[in-house]
Design an enzyme around this catalytic site. Structure first.
Site, PDB file in Angstrom:
ATOM      1  N   GLU A   1      14.435  -7.911   3.668  1.00 45.63           N
ATOM      2  CA  GLU A   1      13.791  -8.477   2.471  1.00 45.63           C
ATOM      3  C   GLU A   1      14.508  -7.886   1.270  1.00 45.63           C
ATOM      4  O   GLU A   1      14.566  -6.662   1.128  1.00 45.63           O
ATOM      5  CB  GLU A   1      12.304  -8.127   2.446  1.00 45.63           C
ATOM      6  CG  GLU A   1      11.469  -8.940   3.412  1.00 45.63           C
ATOM      7  CD  GLU A   1      11.595 -10.439   3.226  1.00 45.63           C
ATOM      8  OE1 GLU A   1      11.846 -10.898   2.092  1.00 45.63           O
ATOM      9  OE2 GLU A   1      11.477 -11.156   4.227  1.00 45.63           O
TER      10      GLU A   1
ATOM     11  N   CYS B   1      10.167  -6.797  -6.642  1.00 38.07           N
ATOM     12  CA  CYS B   1      11.100  -7.841  -6.198  1.00 38.07           C
ATOM     13  C   CYS B   1      10.593  -9.210  -6.615  1.00 38.07           C
ATOM     14  O   CYS B   1      11.370 -10.138  -6.790  1.00 38.07           O
ATOM     15  CB  CYS B   1      11.277  -7.773  -4.690  1.00 38.07           C
ATOM     16  SG  CYS B   1       9.711  -7.803  -3.820  1.00 38.07           S
TER      17      CYS B   1
HETATM   18  P1  NAD Z   1      18.351   0.021  -2.024  1.00 41.63           P
HETATM   19  O1  NAD Z   1      18.950  -1.147  -1.325  1.00 41.63           O
HETATM   20  O2  NAD Z   1      19.214   0.873  -2.850  1.00 41.63           O
HETATM   21  O3  NAD Z   1      17.675   1.000  -0.953  1.00 41.63           O
HETATM   22  C1  NAD Z   1      16.702   0.556  -0.033  1.00 41.63           C
HETATM   23  C2  NAD Z   1      16.673   1.512   1.142  1.00 41.63           C
HETATM   24  O4  NAD Z   1      17.906   1.409   1.864  1.00 41.63           O
HETATM   25  C3  NAD Z   1      16.538   2.993   0.748  1.00 41.63           C
HETATM   26  O5  NAD Z   1      15.730   3.660   1.688  1.00 41.63           O
HETATM   27  C4  NAD Z   1      17.978   3.484   0.843  1.00 41.63           C
HETATM   28  O6  NAD Z   1      18.091   4.873   1.056  1.00 41.63           O
HETATM   29  C5  NAD Z   1      18.443   2.701   2.062  1.00 41.63           C
HETATM   30  N1  NAD Z   1      19.900   2.606   2.199  1.00 41.63           N
HETATM   31  C6  NAD Z   1      20.826   2.577   1.226  1.00 41.63           C
HETATM   32  N2  NAD Z   1      22.067   2.503   1.767  1.00 41.63           N
HETATM   33  C7  NAD Z   1      21.905   2.452   3.116  1.00 41.63           C
HETATM   34  C8  NAD Z   1      22.797   2.371   4.220  1.00 41.63           C
HETATM   35  N3  NAD Z   1      24.117   2.292   4.061  1.00 41.63           N
HETATM   36  N4  NAD Z   1      22.277   2.365   5.466  1.00 41.63           N
HETATM   37  C9  NAD Z   1      20.941   2.441   5.655  1.00 41.63           C
HETATM   38  N5  NAD Z   1      20.051   2.522   4.654  1.00 41.63           N
HETATM   39  C10 NAD Z   1      20.518   2.519   3.391  1.00 41.63           C
HETATM   40  O7  NAD Z   1      17.090  -0.549  -2.860  1.00 41.63           O
HETATM   41  P2  NAD Z   1      16.109   0.247  -3.834  1.00 41.63           P
HETATM   42  O8  NAD Z   1      16.824   0.584  -5.098  1.00 41.63           O
HETATM   43  O9  NAD Z   1      15.410   1.329  -3.086  1.00 41.63           O
HETATM   44  O10 NAD Z   1      15.000  -0.887  -4.141  1.00 41.63           O
HETATM   45  C11 NAD Z   1      15.176  -1.885  -5.105  1.00 41.63           C
HETATM   46  C12 NAD Z   1      15.584  -3.190  -4.458  1.00 41.63           C
HETATM   47  O11 NAD Z   1      14.639  -3.533  -3.448  1.00 41.63           O
HETATM   48  C13 NAD Z   1      15.591  -4.361  -5.421  1.00 41.63           C
HETATM   49  O12 NAD Z   1      16.745  -5.125  -5.199  1.00 41.63           O
HETATM   50  C14 NAD Z   1      14.353  -5.155  -5.027  1.00 41.63           C
HETATM   51  O13 NAD Z   1      14.398  -6.521  -5.326  1.00 41.63           O
HETATM   52  C15 NAD Z   1      14.298  -4.911  -3.563  1.00 41.63           C
HETATM   53  N6  NAD Z   1      12.954  -5.147  -3.039  1.00 41.63           N
HETATM   54  C16 NAD Z   1      12.744  -6.267  -2.283  1.00 41.63           C
HETATM   55  C17 NAD Z   1      11.476  -6.553  -1.798  1.00 41.63           C
HETATM   56  C18 NAD Z   1      11.220  -7.772  -0.946  1.00 41.63           C
HETATM   57  O14 NAD Z   1      10.234  -7.791  -0.226  1.00 41.63           O
HETATM   58  N7  NAD Z   1      12.056  -8.794  -1.015  1.00 41.63           N
HETATM   59  C19 NAD Z   1      10.415  -5.685  -2.085  1.00 41.63           C
HETATM   60  C20 NAD Z   1      10.670  -4.556  -2.864  1.00 41.63           C
HETATM   61  C21 NAD Z   1      11.951  -4.285  -3.331  1.00 41.63           C
END
Ligand code: NAD
Length: 479
Positions: A248, A282
């Protein structure tokens, strides 16, 4: 001061691959706790513990698993204020919203607990005599759950609760910026008597432990919420291994306001969609598409409403929005604010906060006068910055709404039933809402997006039960 810790196989472990102080985003002078980062060995241990626990957990009856989930719900409800307080301090979400989020977590646990005694298959008539043919859903095994910081309680629970009730065990890697809250949540669950190894919490940076989690340990599925760039990377790794995955991701959600919209009711919903949680949802409204016939009166009402919202520290019960979550969020969002100030007309602006220099506060703004292809219209800002576009009629408004690589949520404000139905049909988004803000989809309904917002399965509601299980088709002949 509180510290983050791992919970692996029922043991608390303080990892030592890195350490940093967590700063309160509402007041940078205040230290909230200490973050301890894991190395790859913790991920390996977590998988071993989850694999061991799977045997017993998956063989419990659904009713027995439900009892555990009801206990987690009761324990979380009893600690609601404590958990909400810590999360507000850690990532800056206003306390009133944060309390609502924790309550959503409690409700999700109860909702999925009840699934433990619901039907998990259907009987399909056989064409042959004396054959009972039916389906049943079976657990996947060990599921990796990777979550963002913006809903530090609700998103983890909307993944963990369905995963557990279906009989899976879990390795949970929360975002670094929500690791104190994650630790607190698991402390509450551990005290509620959840068996060892059923959930394993591993705190760490995606860049440091993501590879071992996704490429080296034998995971059976991954559920991820976060940015589109990381999500598509994870999807590729999972597809290579042919394990089930769900991503997501980002959004650029549009709210269309037609000329017959009831402005008194519409404007507060647009403001809330755009600026609650400082726009860090999001599903936040980040594009406002207004039909020309109502443009002047709408922008005037919007300007007044935005000027009256309160930007304040997260623990202030009157805060409408708080700071953004971190220094990196502040830097990214401010680059879009600068862009808006240089290249757009700012048609609405919120008041400044008194302690502006003490926290990551960003005055909410609405930018207008931009081309449909401009970065402020096309890129996810994830902050209190909304962009406004004008459309000559419904057709142009829908075309603008759909002109996006994202497709998470979209809203239409109108009193015209025909346009309402056409919008539900034509808007390219997983969640389409009429006279409702783009955010706020209820937990018992499927949640997810189209296009680059999602890998096209759905979370929450009954849809989550499909993701966390595999379907078996069973047939038995009786002689
Ligand atoms: P992010 O993608 O930076 O991180 C999300 C998670 O992924 C964190 O736990 C991070 O440590 C982990 N991560 C990062 N690199 C990784 C890798 N190489 N391997 C495995 N895990 C890894 O996102 P964020 O800054 O934490 O959150 C904001 C984003 O989340 C925004 O783009 C927002 O739209 C999205 N979001 C989407 C939804 C949805 O349901 N569609 C809901 C909430 C937030």
């Amino acid at each position: 001061m509180v510290s983050s810790r791992n919970w692996i196989g029922g043991e608390w472990i303080t990892p030592a691959a890195g350490e940093s102080i967590v700063i309160n985003p509402s007041n940078m002078k205040e230290e909230v706790g200490v973050l301890h980062l894991s190395d790859q060995s913790h991920v390996i241990q977590a998988e071993q513990a989850a694999r061991k626990a799977f045997e017993a957990w998956s063989h419990l009856t659904g009713a027995a698993r439900a009892e555990h989930l009801y206990k987690l719900a009761a324990a979380l409800e009893s600690k609601l204020a404590e958990v909400a307080n810590l999360a507000s301090l850690e990532m800056g979400k206003p306390i009133t919203e944060m309390r609502g989020e924790v309550m959503r977590g409690v409700n999700l646990l109860r909702y999925y607990a009840a699934e433990g005694v619901r039907a998990n298959g259907v009987v399909i008539p056989s064409s042959e005599p004396n054959v009972l043919q039916h389906t049943k859903k079976v657990p996947l095994g060990v599921v990796g759950i990777i979550t963002p910081w913006n809903f530090p309680v609700a998103i983890p629970i909307w993944k963990i609760a369905p995963a557990l009730i279906c009989g899976n065990t879990v390795i949970w890697k929360p975002a670094e910026f929500a690791s104190l809250t994650a630790t607190k949540l698991i402390e509450v669950f551990a005290e509620a008597g959840l068996p060892s190894g059923v959930i394993n919490l591993v705190i760490g940076k995606g860049s440091q432990i993501g590879d071992v989690l996704l490429e080296q340990i034998p995971l059976d599925a991954v559920s991820f919420t976060g940015s589109t760039s990381i999500g598509t990377h994870i999807a590729q790794l999972c597809a290579k291994r042919n394990i089930k995955y769900q991503t997501e991701m980002g959004g650029k959600n549009a709210a269309i306001v037609l000329k017959d919209a009831d402005l008194e009711k519409t404007v507060p919903l647009i403001v809330s969609g755009a600026f609650r949680s400082a726009g860090q949802k999001c599903t936040a409204t980040s594009r406002i598409i207004v039909e020309s016939g109502i443009y002047d009166s709408f922008t005037k009402a919007l300007g007044t409403a935005v000027s009256q919202i309160k930007l304040a520290p997260a623990l202030d019960p009157a805060a409408y929005l708080g700071p953004v979550a971190s220094a990196s969020q502040y830097k990214t969002v401010m680059s879009y604010v600068d862009m808006a100030q240089k290249q757009a007309d700012i048609i609405a602006q919120g008041p400044a906060v008194a302690e502006k220099n003490e926290g990551y506060y960003i005055q909410p703004i609405v930018a207008a006068g931009l081309d449909a292809g401009h970065p402020l219209i096309q890129e996810e800002v994830f902050g209190p910055v909304a962009a406004l576009l004008q459309a000559s009629d419904f057709e142009e408004a829908i075309a603008l709404c759909n002109q996006s690589i994202f497709g998470l949520s979209a809203s239409l404000f109108t009193q015209n039933l025909s346009y309402a139905h056409r919008f539900l049909d034509e808007a390219q988004a997983g969640m389409v809402r009429v006279n409702q803000e783009t955010a706020g989809v209820e937990y018992q309904s499927p949640f997810g997006g189209m296009k680059l917002s999602s890998s096209h399965s759905r979370e929450q509601g009954q849809a989550a039960l499909d993701f966390y299980t595999e379907l078996k088709t069973c047939a038995i002949r009786y002689f």
